[in-house]
Design an enzyme around this catalytic site. Sequence first.
Site, PDB file in Angstrom:
ATOM      1  N   TYR A 135       0.374  -1.167  -0.162  1.00 10.00           N
ATOM      2  CA  TYR A 135       0.346   0.132  -0.126  1.00 10.00           C
ATOM      3  C   TYR A 135       0.918   1.498  -0.149  1.00 10.00           C
ATOM      4  CZ  TYR A 135       1.184   1.258   4.506  1.00 10.00           C
ATOM      5  OH  TYR A 135       1.468   2.266   6.001  1.00 10.00           O
ATOM      6  N   PHE A 178      -0.806  -7.315   9.671  1.00 15.06           N
ATOM      7  CA  PHE A 178      -0.719  -6.879   8.360  1.00 15.06           C
ATOM      8  C   PHE A 178       0.695  -7.748   7.977  1.00 15.06           C
ATOM      9  CE2 PHE A 178       1.585  -3.872   5.126  1.00 15.06           C
ATOM     10  CZ  PHE A 178       0.717  -4.032   3.874  1.00 15.06           C
ATOM     11  N   ASN A 205       2.695  -7.988   5.263  1.00 19.56           N
ATOM     12  CA  ASN A 205       4.177  -6.850   4.481  1.00 19.56           C
ATOM     13  C   ASN A 205       4.675  -6.105   6.294  1.00 19.56           C
ATOM     14  OD1 ASN A 205       4.549  -7.816   2.557  1.00 19.56           O
ATOM     15  ND2 ASN A 205       3.757  -6.074   1.304  1.00 19.56           N
ATOM     16  N   TYR A 206       4.256  -6.263   7.027  1.00 24.46           N
ATOM     17  CA  TYR A 206       4.847  -6.349   8.107  1.00 24.46           C
ATOM     18  C   TYR A 206       4.888  -7.153   9.604  1.00 24.46           C
ATOM     19  CZ  TYR A 206       3.338  -0.849   7.711  1.00 24.46           C
ATOM     20  OH  TYR A 206       3.056   0.229   7.459  1.00 24.46           O
ATOM     21  N   ARG A 207       5.661  -7.402   8.672  1.00 29.43           N
ATOM     22  CA  ARG A 207       5.871  -9.256   9.514  1.00 29.43           C
ATOM     23  C   ARG A 207       6.539  -9.047  10.463  1.00 29.43           C
ATOM     24  NH1 ARG A 207       4.875 -13.721   6.620  1.00 29.43           N
ATOM     25  NH2 ARG A 207       6.541 -13.243   4.812  1.00 29.43           N
TER      26      ARG A 207
END
Length: 532
Positions: free
Chosen positions: A182, A463, A465-467
């Site tokens: 995003y 989220f 992609n915020y591993r």
Amino acid sequence: MKSAYVLLLIFLCFSIAASDSVYDTFVQCFSDTKIPQSQISQIVYGPKNPSFTSVLQSYIRNRRFNTSSTPKPAIIVTPFEASHVSTTVICAKKIGVQLKIRSGGHDYEGISYVSDVSFIILDMFNLRNIDVDIKDETAWVQAGATLGELYYNIWEKSKVYGYPAGVCPTVAVGGHLSGGGYGNMLRKYGLSVDHIVDAQVVDVQGRVLDRAAMGDDLFWAIRGGGGASFGVILAYKIQLVPVPPIVTIFHIEKFLDQNMTEAVFQYQEVMQKIDNDLFIRVLLQPITKDKTRTVRATFIGMFLGDSNRLLSITSPEFPELGLQKPDCKEMSWIDSVLYWANFDNTTSPNVLLNRTPDSVNFLKRKSDYVKTSIPKTGLESLWKAMVDIGKVGLVFNSYGGRMNEIPESETPFPHRAGNIFKIQYSVNWNEEDAASDTDYIDQIRNLYSFMTPFVSSNPRESFLNYRDLDIGTTDNGKNSFSQGKVFGEKYFKGNFDRLVNIKITVDPDNFFRNEQSIPTSVPVGGRKGRIF
């Protein structure tokens, strides 16, 4: 003490010997598949290669995973073409070694280049071709290309098109898009994955598949479900979006004695329904001001239009922001890309071609979603908690707009309507000792725990992609489904089951796996079966 030293030497010697064995077997497999030796020597690196360490470290973006004790790969492969990727998959599968896929190395937990078992890194940085077709309003972009390179190539061809992706220019396309990337146009256009029209992926059999060949299910899965669970992303074909000739950005700081609490509270109340052309990120940071610890709120805005229209929106709808004409900076879209990447207004867009970040820190990140405004009393307690805890900052990213219009099941990314904003928890540090590592990670976990009453629940959403390995991991063993369901429902909510079914179909033996990959289903009648 001496015996421990001897044991360490024995372990190191054994590890080197094991790596040599894996390397020799792997290279022989490459040769057997008719890859010329001249190419093998250019793309396959073993630990004895003098360039091995520099290649490994060049795309490590978290110093927590660049220490002497960090597990190292047996091999690094840096493909130049699709056939190299296919052969890597085939040979890694044949010799039974785990494959880790790294596009840009920005995975916060390092799982694209670290493992506790013998592994190979498939490093995609050489596959970074970008082909922009303005007439068709599309672009093919390979997985190893960075967002900065993508934005630059779009700008070279047209000043009225852009792409809704992230603000960090050194993040690579492969991980960003496959995880549901995003950026600051998400309220206008949604996510990066909402603008993918085709893809190329190497499957577990080494086949190169486009959208037609892979089918609807796999194409759905690699647009937000994490590509590394299903295959190797080679490239995406993206749909460009129009951008106006002038955009407006602003940067406003507020402190507790400057209506900060009121402004943050009103931010929550208005961002769901405010004009879709406006995105506002709020940075909350504990700082020292006048020798006193306090919290600062920074409102950073991106508006797809001129400042006059922006002020006609914010003045009546978000008065606590206090935005004035002098706060507004009008510029082109490409200059706004540079601004959000923290470059000054004299910087040339050429800087977007630089693939190396200015600095790399030790870091830890976490995420949350907020569906109901945090009351003013809750915000006041949050400011106190941030000061008491120490260094951890928060980033609020506004939702609403186009995000409210896209169904949760449209892509694996489910966090759509009903979310006011997403939170990123952030802490960086430079101290190299283990005690500091423990301290800062404890700090971020403590703030995450404090926020429990104010964020989503059942599941507490996160989220991809915020591993964040704190929310659950899998050992990819017999309990992988139950383990995967823990973190899978936080990342994907109701889309998790469909991802599992697709995984069973395209990779039934779970070759493409990592600590948070999509699992295969529970055993049914002695074999793995679909869930319905």
